[in-house]
Design a protein around this motif. Structure first.
Motif: not given
Length: 464
Positions: A54-62
């Motif tokens: 799949g995909t994982l978009n981290g949205s610039f988080f940690t």
């Protein structure tokens, strides 16, 4: 499909139940909570039978405090096993502690087919594999792209094929780096960026690293099997070696290094094929090793390359090299062509010791020079230690100290327009040979002050 939103470590763990979905971090995630920070810790998402794609978009988080304690298991990481078309991007992994057996990485343990990783950050953590293919980011990268990714303050330990970002991989690494970190591999193929790689590495670097490796090791790549390393570098690297194929940038280069460099390199130990840029190498173009410091009792040791079996063009080395036999300022033992290159390295060795090349066993040398002090027991030359009756054209040794007085230590071979001079003023005169012929060949610029400069490194003074 609209992404599933992830708010906590339990949501991360639950990706296991839908491996082909799209996910998005909605805030910073702390995995330092029970049950993910005790016993075996977090359970890797995806395995050999059921792989994440799949995909994982981290949205610039940690994602912080990821804890995985599975030393007896393979395929260990946030994602244990990922396959084709997985896309992971835009987040930081911080303060992690990941332990596994084989195929171990903080983000992904193992992959199959094309994977895309973009804009990932590793910040402070430990990765430990009991076996091989251990990387700070990915243990084994089958194919794909890693770009805009970097690691800082990490410690990676493995048993062969161990690297700062990738243990073993194939594909493209672009605009990525590893800094301020330590690496330990009790077998072969350890590298600051990648342990073992084939493909393209471009616009990438390693800096401020300590590597302790038993076998093949490099400041950027341990073993480079195919492709090209372009516009990349390693800087301020210490390599503690106990075997062969040790290099400031690459331990073994089976392909091409172009427009790349190593700088402020310390190498101590090792048994053979040790170089400031590459231990053993194929093609090298427009590259250099600057301020290298190599101390070893090994053989085939060079300021740029220990053992060269293909072209070296438009390249140079500076620093200090101490070795045993076949020791050279540019190349320890040469088997092919050296063209338009130079060394200012100070050299000390035993037998077959030369300011540019220790032993010219095969190949030829054109349009090149050396200026360093050279000392040894036998077959010692300011330019070349031992010449196996090969051709040298338009080349010279600046004998500014009388150490030694001869340009070629043993067996002159076919020399054309080759010599040594004691005065620097001779080489500043653009009308003297071999300077005239070197400049005419097209790769050199005579400045009228100092030695000729490789044109690709020369910046003309600006008139005011």
């Amino acid at each position: 499909a609209y992404p599933y939103e992830i708010y906590n470590c339990t949501d991360l763990q639950n990706m296991t139940y839908n491996l082909g979905a799209n996910y998005k971090l909605n805030n910073n995630i702390d995995c330092g909570v029970s049950p993910y920070n005790i016993s075996l810790g977090f359970s890797p998402v995806g395995n050999t039978t059921n792989r994440f794609n799949g995909t994982l978009n981290g949205s610039f988080f940690t994602i912080s405090n990821l804890f995985i304690n599975r030393s007896a298991e393979n395929n260990v990481g946030l994602f244990g096993y990922a396959k084709d078309n997985t896309f992971i991007f835009d987040f930081t992994l911080s303060n992690f502690n990941v332990k596994g057996n084989q195929y171990v990485g903080t983000l992904i343990g193992n992959t199959y087919d094309y994977i895309h990783i973009d804009n990932l950050v590793l910040n402070s953590g430990l990765v430990n594999g009991s076996s091989s293919r251990v990387g700070g980011l990915v243990g084994y990268f089958y194919s794909g792209v890693i770009e805009n990714t970097y690691a800082e303050d990490i410690n990676v330990t493995g048993v062969g094929r161990t690297g700062g970002l990738v243990g073993e991989g194939y594909g493209l690494i672009n605009n990525s780096n590893v800094i301020n970190s330590n690496f330990y591999s009790s077998l072969s193929r350890g590298g600051g960026l990648v342990g073992d790689f084939g493909g393209t590495i471009t616009n990438s670097y390693s800096k401020n690293l300590y590597l302790e490796v038993t076998g093949t090791a490099g400041g950027l790549v341990g073993y480079f099997s195919s492709g090209i390393i372009d516009n990349s570098y390693s800087e301020n690297i210490t390599l503690n070696a106990s075997s062969s194929r040790i290099g400031g940038l690459v331990g073994y280069n089976g392909a091409i290094i172009d427009n790349s460099y190593s700088k402020d390199i310390i190498i101590f130990g090792g048994t053979a094929t040790i170089g400031g840029l590459a231990g053993e190498s194929g093609k090298i173009f427009d590259s250099y090793a600057e301020n290298v410091n190599i101390t070893t009792t090994g053989n085939s040791v060079g300021g740029l390359v220990g053992l060269s079996w293909w072209n070296i063009n438009n390249s140079y080395a500076t620093g200090t090299v101490i070795g045993n036999d076949d020791v050279g300022g540019l190349v320890g033992r040469n088997l092919f062509l050296i063209n338009n290159s130079y060394s200012t390295v100070d050299i000390s060795g035993n037998t077959q010791v030369g300011g540019l090349v220790g032993e010219l066993f095969l190949g030829e040398i054109y349009n090149s020079f050396s200026t360093g002090n050279v000392s040894g027991s036998s077959q010692v030359g300011g330019f070349l230690g031992y010449n196996n009756n090969k051709t040298i054209i338009n080349s010279y040794y600046h004998n500014h100290s009388g150490n030694p007085n001869t340009a070629i230590g043993a067996y002159l071979g076919n020399l054309q327009n080759v010599g040594s001079e004691s005065l620097i003023s001779y080489f500043q005169d653009c009308n003297n040979e071999p300077i005239v012929s070197m400049v005419a060949a097209g790769a050199w610029t005579c400045t009228g002050s100092g030695y000729p400069q490789l044109t690709w490194t020369y910046t003309a003074p600006v008139s005011v």
